[in-house]
Motif scaffolding. Structure first.
Motif, PDB file in Angstrom:
ATOM      1  N   GLU A   1       1.124  -1.187   0.071  1.00 28.19           N
ATOM      2  CA  GLU A   1      -0.071   0.218  -0.344  1.00 28.19           C
ATOM      3  C   GLU A   1       1.106   1.237   0.256  1.00 28.19           C
ATOM      4  OE1 GLU A   1      -3.109   2.029   2.650  1.00 28.19           O
ATOM      5  OE2 GLU A   1      -3.853   0.352   2.150  1.00 28.19           O
ATOM      6  N   LEU A   2       0.562   2.049  -1.064  1.00 26.15           N
ATOM      7  CA  LEU A   2       1.728   2.936  -0.965  1.00 26.15           C
ATOM      8  C   LEU A   2       0.848   4.316  -1.000  1.00 26.15           C
ATOM      9  CD1 LEU A   2       4.549   4.354  -3.690  1.00 26.15           C
ATOM     10  CD2 LEU A   2       2.194   5.353  -4.268  1.00 26.15           C
ATOM     11  N   THR A   3       1.493   5.247  -0.157  1.00 24.97           N
ATOM     12  CA  THR A   3       1.117   6.867  -0.605  1.00 24.97           C
ATOM     13  C   THR A   3       2.202   7.485  -1.603  1.00 24.97           C
ATOM     14  OG1 THR A   3      -0.432   6.430   1.578  1.00 24.97           O
ATOM     15  CG2 THR A   3       0.444   8.457   1.643  1.00 24.97           C
ATOM     16  N   ILE A   4       1.385   8.515  -1.492  1.00 26.84           N
ATOM     17  CA  ILE A   4       2.191   9.372  -2.333  1.00 26.84           C
ATOM     18  C   ILE A   4       1.748  11.121  -1.294  1.00 26.84           C
ATOM     19  CG2 ILE A   4       2.953  10.954  -4.208  1.00 26.84           C
ATOM     20  CD1 ILE A   4       1.284   8.965  -6.552  1.00 26.84           C
ATOM     21  N   VAL A   5       3.224  10.966  -0.254  1.00 28.16           N
ATOM     22  CA  VAL A   5       3.043  12.435   0.315  1.00 28.16           C
ATOM     23  C   VAL A   5       2.556  13.492  -0.087  1.00 28.16           C
ATOM     24  CG1 VAL A   5       3.963  13.341   2.245  1.00 28.16           C
ATOM     25  CG2 VAL A   5       4.820  10.936   1.929  1.00 28.16           C
ATOM     26  N   ASP A   6       3.095  14.304  -0.882  1.00 31.04           N
ATOM     27  CA  ASP A   6       2.444  15.115  -1.903  1.00 31.04           C
ATOM     28  C   ASP A   6       1.020  15.440  -1.688  1.00 31.04           C
ATOM     29  OD1 ASP A   6       5.335  15.976  -1.320  1.00 31.04           O
ATOM     30  OD2 ASP A   6       5.881  16.086  -4.232  1.00 31.04           O
ATOM     31  N   THR A   7       1.017  14.352  -2.486  1.00 35.02           N
ATOM     32  CA  THR A   7      -1.203  14.237  -3.413  1.00 35.02           C
ATOM     33  C   THR A   7      -2.368  13.374  -1.876  1.00 35.02           C
ATOM     34  OG1 THR A   7      -0.443  12.393  -4.346  1.00 35.02           O
ATOM     35  CG2 THR A   7      -0.959  14.508  -5.272  1.00 35.02           C
ATOM     36  N   ASN A   8      -1.432  12.690  -0.805  1.00 34.72           N
ATOM     37  CA  ASN A   8      -1.627  11.829   0.036  1.00 34.72           C
ATOM     38  C   ASN A   8      -2.679  10.717  -0.607  1.00 34.72           C
ATOM     39  OD1 ASN A   8      -2.301  11.601   2.538  1.00 34.72           O
ATOM     40  ND2 ASN A   8      -4.494  12.440   2.614  1.00 34.72           N
ATOM     41  N   GLU A   9      -2.201  10.412  -1.712  1.00 34.21           N
ATOM     42  CA  GLU A   9      -3.121   9.077  -2.964  1.00 34.21           C
ATOM     43  C   GLU A   9      -2.926   8.310  -2.252  1.00 34.21           C
ATOM     44  OE1 GLU A   9      -3.824   8.522  -7.533  1.00 34.21           O
ATOM     45  OE2 GLU A   9      -1.543  10.228  -6.309  1.00 34.21           O
ATOM     46  N   LYS A  10      -3.328   7.500  -1.976  1.00 35.50           N
ATOM     47  CA  LYS A  10      -3.468   6.167  -1.455  1.00 35.50           C
ATOM     48  C   LYS A  10      -3.775   4.639  -3.133  1.00 35.50           C
ATOM     49  CE  LYS A  10      -4.234   7.029   3.156  1.00 35.50           C
ATOM     50  NZ  LYS A  10      -3.268   7.152   3.463  1.00 35.50           N
ATOM     51  N   LEU A  11      -2.326   3.850  -2.732  1.00 38.19           N
ATOM     52  CA  LEU A  11      -2.763   3.153  -3.853  1.00 38.19           C
ATOM     53  C   LEU A  11      -2.687   1.912  -3.794  1.00 38.19           C
ATOM     54  CD1 LEU A  11      -1.173   5.374  -6.914  1.00 38.19           C
ATOM     55  CD2 LEU A  11      -2.907   5.167  -6.273  1.00 38.19           C
ATOM     56  N   LYS A  12      -2.718   0.816  -4.265  1.00 40.48           N
ATOM     57  CA  LYS A  12      -3.075  -0.090  -3.796  1.00 40.48           C
ATOM     58  C   LYS A  12      -1.429  -0.665  -4.726  1.00 40.48           C
ATOM     59  CE  LYS A  12      -6.541  -2.273  -1.154  1.00 40.48           C
ATOM     60  NZ  LYS A  12      -5.709  -1.815   0.344  1.00 40.48           N
ATOM     61  N   MET A  13      -0.877  -1.661  -5.023  1.00 44.02           N
ATOM     62  CA  MET A  13       0.423  -1.769  -5.766  1.00 44.02           C
ATOM     63  C   MET A  13       0.864  -3.046  -5.442  1.00 44.02           C
ATOM     64  SD  MET A  13       0.281   1.545  -7.167  1.00 44.02           S
ATOM     65  CE  MET A  13       2.286   2.281  -7.513  1.00 44.02           C
ATOM     66  N   LYS A  14       1.329  -3.764  -6.451  1.00 45.86           N
ATOM     67  CA  LYS A  14       2.098  -5.297  -6.937  1.00 45.86           C
ATOM     68  C   LYS A  14       4.258  -4.502  -7.440  1.00 45.86           C
ATOM     69  CE  LYS A  14       1.192  -6.583 -11.490  1.00 45.86           C
ATOM     70  NZ  LYS A  14       1.147  -7.324 -12.607  1.00 45.86           N
ATOM     71  N   ASN A  15       4.041  -5.423  -6.245  1.00 48.87           N
ATOM     72  CA  ASN A  15       6.141  -5.542  -6.869  1.00 48.87           C
ATOM     73  C   ASN A  15       6.413  -5.759  -8.253  1.00 48.87           C
ATOM     74  OD1 ASN A  15       8.712  -5.551  -6.542  1.00 48.87           O
ATOM     75  ND2 ASN A  15       8.723  -7.131  -4.727  1.00 48.87           N
ATOM     76  N   ILE A  16       6.429  -4.888  -8.314  1.00 47.12           N
ATOM     77  CA  ILE A  16       7.082  -5.955 -10.878  1.00 47.12           C
ATOM     78  C   ILE A  16       9.183  -6.140 -10.712  1.00 47.12           C
ATOM     79  CG2 ILE A  16       7.720  -5.174 -12.854  1.00 47.12           C
ATOM     80  CD1 ILE A  16       4.214  -4.662 -11.915  1.00 47.12           C
ATOM     81  N   SER A  17       9.182  -4.871  -9.459  1.00 48.07           N
ATOM     82  CA  SER A  17      11.055  -5.833  -9.399  1.00 48.07           C
ATOM     83  C   SER A  17      11.758  -4.636  -7.837  1.00 48.07           C
ATOM     84  CB  SER A  17      12.005  -6.008 -10.444  1.00 48.07           C
ATOM     85  OG  SER A  17      12.234  -4.517 -11.160  1.00 48.07           O
ATOM     86  N   HIS A  18      12.186  -5.226  -7.519  1.00 45.79           N
ATOM     87  CA  HIS A  18      13.802  -4.688  -6.663  1.00 45.79           C
ATOM     88  C   HIS A  18      15.085  -5.189  -7.241  1.00 45.79           C
ATOM     89  CE1 HIS A  18      13.790  -7.569  -3.836  1.00 45.79           C
ATOM     90  NE2 HIS A  18      15.135  -7.231  -3.328  1.00 45.79           N
ATOM     91  N   SER A  19      16.141  -4.198  -6.889  1.00 52.25           N
ATOM     92  CA  SER A  19      17.418  -4.236  -7.567  1.00 52.25           C
ATOM     93  C   SER A  19      18.070  -3.905  -6.414  1.00 52.25           C
ATOM     94  CB  SER A  19      17.585  -4.537  -8.948  1.00 52.25           C
ATOM     95  OG  SER A  19      17.746  -2.872  -9.449  1.00 52.25           O
ATOM     96  N   THR A  20      19.179  -3.523  -6.034  1.00 48.16           N
ATOM     97  CA  THR A  20      20.178  -3.338  -5.625  1.00 48.16           C
ATOM     98  C   THR A  20      21.134  -2.697  -6.132  1.00 48.16           C
ATOM     99  OG1 THR A  20      20.914  -5.263  -4.603  1.00 48.16           O
ATOM    100  CG2 THR A  20      19.491  -3.514  -3.810  1.00 48.16           C
ATOM    101  N   PHE A  21      22.601  -1.598  -5.760  1.00 50.84           N
ATOM    102  CA  PHE A  21      23.814  -1.460  -6.610  1.00 50.84           C
ATOM    103  C   PHE A  21      24.701  -0.797  -5.219  1.00 50.84           C
ATOM    104  CE2 PHE A  21      26.680   1.991  -7.739  1.00 50.84           C
ATOM    105  CZ  PHE A  21      27.265   0.724  -8.834  1.00 50.84           C
TER     106      PHE A  21
END
Length: 175
Positions: free
Chosen positions: A60-80
């Motif tokens: 569950e993601l909240t965009i702080v600037d707009t206070n928009e709440k979205l249900k999200m699925k994980n596409i990918s994550h990587s590290t460097f």
């Protein structure tokens, strides 16, 4: 869009390189957000914590600037990171890609609904049969293969008639 902070599952992230795209969901036709961003942590403990956090398939993601709440699925994550291995002072950059989940599910066709209902009915019938079998055995009313021998006998005698009743209704099979 210059975005500096996101909240994901109630955890605040200071983000870098935020990107947002709008895509059209292939089955529902909805306009969905696809976002990418980076953030940094220092040290092996923080790396392990966030690496495990982003193994989750949904957020569950909240965009702080707009206070928009979205249900999200994980596409990918990587590290460097630039060290041979992560130590307590290694800077690790995470790159995350998430996609908004559609609000409405694709409507099942009439045939798909029929199939789902049929499968549910078959499973329920098997559950009822299994429960009845266990009760009869527990009460000592049947033993061993006695039930299956009877099922085989009744199947040979009544299978075609019962099948016709299911397919065409009881009234049509009696005429």
């Amino acid at each position: 869009m210059k975005l500096e902070q996101l909240i994901i599952n109630n955890i605040e992230f200071d983000v870098e390189n935020f990107e947002e795209k709008t895509i059209t969901h292939s089955t529902t036709g909805e306009q969905l957000k696809k976002i990418g961003f980076a953030f940094s942590v220092i040290g092996k403990k923080e790396y392990n914590l966030y690496d495990l956090f982003f193994e989750s398939p949904n957020f569950e993601l909240t965009i702080v600037d707009t206070n928009e709440k979205l249900k999200m699925k994980n596409i990918s994550h990587s590290t460097f990171y630039q060290a041979a291995e992560i130590s307590d002072d290694t800077k690790v950059v995470f790159r995350i890609k998430l996609q908004q989940e559609p609000a409405k599910e694709k409507e099942l066709t009439k045939d798909q609904k029929l199939m789902v209902n049929s499968v549910n009915e078959v499973v329920l019938s098997r559950v009822r049969f299994k429960a009845l079998e266990e009760i009869l055995e527990e009460k000592g009313l049947i033993k061993g293969d006695e039930l299956f021998d009877k099922i085989e006998k009744v199947a040979k005698r009544d299978f075609d008639t019962l099948k016709k009743e299911l397919l065409y209704g009881r009234e049509e099979t009696n005429t």
